[in-house]
Motif scaffolding. Structure first.
Motif, short mmCIF file in Angstrom:
data_model
loop_
_atom_site.label_atom_id
_atom_site.label_comp_id
_atom_site.label_asym_id
_atom_site.label_seq_id
_atom_site.Cartn_x
_atom_site.Cartn_y
_atom_site.Cartn_z
N ASP A 136 2.85 -2.69 1.49
CA ASP A 136 2.76 -1.26 1.78
C ASP A 136 1.90 -1.04 3.03
OD1 ASP A 136 2.51 1.48 1.86
OD2 ASP A 136 1.74 1.68 -0.18
N GLU A 137 2.55 -0.92 4.18
CA GLU A 137 1.81 -0.77 5.43
C GLU A 137 1.30 0.65 5.67
OE1 GLU A 137 3.53 -2.61 8.84
OE2 GLU A 137 3.64 -4.54 7.84
N LYS A 138 1.44 1.51 4.69
CA LYS A 138 0.92 2.87 4.80
C LYS A 138 -0.49 2.98 4.22
CE LYS A 138 5.47 4.96 4.77
NZ LYS A 138 6.39 5.85 4.05
N LYS A 139 -1.02 1.85 3.77
CA LYS A 139 -2.38 1.78 3.24
C LYS A 139 -3.08 0.60 3.90
CE LYS A 139 -1.10 3.50 -1.31
NZ LYS A 139 -1.00 3.19 -2.73
N TYR B 17 -12.98 2.39 7.80
CA TYR B 17 -12.21 3.47 7.20
C TYR B 17 -11.01 2.91 6.46
CZ TYR B 17 -9.22 3.03 11.36
OH TYR B 17 -8.40 2.55 12.36
N PHE B 18 -10.55 3.71 5.50
CA PHE B 18 -9.35 3.41 4.72
C PHE B 18 -8.35 4.49 5.02
CE2 PHE B 18 -7.12 3.98 0.49
CZ PHE B 18 -6.28 2.90 0.64
N GLU B 19 -7.21 4.10 5.53
CA GLU B 19 -6.11 5.02 5.87
C GLU B 19 -5.07 4.91 4.75
OE1 GLU B 19 -4.80 7.85 8.56
OE2 GLU B 19 -6.48 6.52 9.04
N CYS B 20 -4.61 6.07 4.26
CA CYS B 20 -3.71 6.05 3.11
C CYS B 20 -2.63 7.12 3.24
CB CYS B 20 -4.51 6.30 1.83
SG CYS B 20 -3.52 6.40 0.33
N TYR B 21 -1.38 6.70 2.97
CA TYR B 21 -0.29 7.65 2.77
C TYR B 21 0.52 7.15 1.58
CZ TYR B 21 3.68 10.67 3.19
OH TYR B 21 4.64 11.60 2.89
N HIS B 22 0.56 7.97 0.54
CA HIS B 22 1.26 7.56 -0.69
C HIS B 22 1.88 8.79 -1.35
CE1 HIS B 22 2.11 5.49 -4.45
NE2 HIS B 22 1.53 6.50 -5.09
N GLN B 23 3.15 8.71 -1.64
CA GLN B 23 3.83 9.78 -2.37
C GLN B 23 4.16 9.28 -3.76
OE1 GLN B 23 7.13 10.77 0.36
NE2 GLN B 23 6.31 12.86 0.27
N ASP C 257 4.11 15.29 -9.53
CA ASP C 257 4.29 14.71 -8.20
C ASP C 257 3.06 15.03 -7.34
OD1 ASP C 257 6.77 14.09 -9.19
OD2 ASP C 257 7.88 15.35 -7.79
N TYR C 258 2.69 14.11 -6.46
CA TYR C 258 1.59 14.38 -5.52
C TYR C 258 1.70 13.47 -4.31
CZ TYR C 258 -0.67 10.24 -7.54
OH TYR C 258 -0.95 8.96 -7.97
N THR C 259 0.96 13.84 -3.27
CA THR C 259 0.89 13.04 -2.04
C THR C 259 -0.57 12.80 -1.70
OG1 THR C 259 2.94 14.00 -1.20
CG2 THR C 259 1.48 12.98 0.41
N LEU C 260 -0.90 11.54 -1.42
CA LEU C 260 -2.20 11.17 -0.88
C LEU C 260 -2.00 10.90 0.60
CD1 LEU C 260 -3.44 8.63 -3.60
CD2 LEU C 260 -4.01 11.04 -3.40
N SER C 261 -2.69 11.64 1.44
CA SER C 261 -2.51 11.49 2.88
C SER C 261 -3.82 11.79 3.59
CB SER C 261 -1.41 12.46 3.35
OG SER C 261 -1.20 12.34 4.73
N GLY C 262 -4.43 10.75 4.16
CA GLY C 262 -5.68 10.96 4.87
C GLY C 262 -6.44 9.69 5.12
N ARG C 263 -7.72 9.88 5.41
CA ARG C 263 -8.62 8.78 5.76
C ARG C 263 -9.96 8.97 5.08
NH1 ARG C 263 -10.20 6.96 11.88
NH2 ARG C 263 -8.01 6.37 11.82
N VAL C 264 -10.51 7.86 4.58
CA VAL C 264 -11.85 7.88 3.99
C VAL C 264 -12.71 6.92 4.80
CG1 VAL C 264 -13.25 7.41 1.95
CG2 VAL C 264 -10.96 8.36 1.68
N GLU C 265 -13.81 7.42 5.32
CA GLU C 265 -14.76 6.57 6.04
C GLU C 265 -15.68 5.91 5.02
OE1 GLU C 265 -16.70 9.08 8.87
OE2 GLU C 265 -14.84 9.44 9.98
N GLU D 262 -6.23 16.22 -5.34
CA GLU D 262 -6.13 14.76 -5.44
C GLU D 262 -7.17 14.12 -4.51
OE1 GLU D 262 -4.26 13.01 -7.53
OE2 GLU D 262 -3.32 14.81 -8.35
N THR D 263 -7.58 12.90 -4.83
CA THR D 263 -8.62 12.22 -4.06
C THR D 263 -8.15 10.82 -3.66
OG1 THR D 263 -10.29 13.35 -5.37
CG2 THR D 263 -11.03 11.46 -4.10
#
Length: 159
Positions: free
Chosen positions: A45-48, A59-65, A75-83, A111-112
């Motif tokens: 999964d190259e979206k994480k 940082y952790f970059e994440c995109y997950h549907q 249903d939910y979407t995780l989309s963002g970055r955590v330092e 969602e977190t």
């Protein structure tokens, strides 16, 4: 004969503490093979991905549907970055401490995005951590971009 035996035993007794000190290491000697600035992608999964910096930040970059096939209210979407800040313990394991999170417009409110709470072990081409839950345990792998292992996995993807 007694003198030879006594001398041999004395040498052995003097040598034992020296040999035991050879195996000791200090925290400063433990070095993880972290490739700073490189992306470590979740296997499959190259979206994480995680990026580690030499100054103990990253940082952790994440995109997950997530799509629940039965009820769309789940249903939910995780989309963002955590330092985060990272630290190495005396055993060489790396621990992450979450900082600021930035979410994109498509992120589902409420969602977190979470970092792994489990200590990370590094290798030259990947890092991994073990998770144990009520159903059993499993190891998660993040593969370093540009590594031979990433190339191998990309070439041998199973559909």
């Amino acid at each position: 004969m007694k003198r030879i035996l006594s001398a041999t035993l004395a040498c052995i007794l003097l040598l034992l503490p020296c040999l035991s000190l050879v195996s000791c290491t200090t925290a400063e000697e433990l070095v993880n093979p972290i490739d700073f600035g490189k992306k470590y992608y979740l296997k499959g999964d190259e979206k994480k991905y995680y990026v580690f910096n030499e100054d103990h930040t990253g940082y952790f970059e994440c995109y997950h549907q997530y799509v629940n096939g039965i009820d769309t209210k789940y249903d939910y979407t995780l989309s963002g970055r955590v330092e985060f800040e990272w630290r190495e313990d005396s055993n060489g394991a790396v621990h992450l401490f979450a900082g600021k999170a930035e979410y994109r417009e498509d992120h589902t409110e409420g969602e977190t995005i979470k970092l792994t709470p489990t200590p990370i072990s590094f290798s030259e081409e990947f890092f991994s951590y073990y998770t144990d839950n009520q159903y059993g345990g499993y190891t998660t792998y993040y593969i370093k971009e540009g590594s031979d292992l990433k190339g191998f996995l990309d070439e041998n993807k199973q559909e």
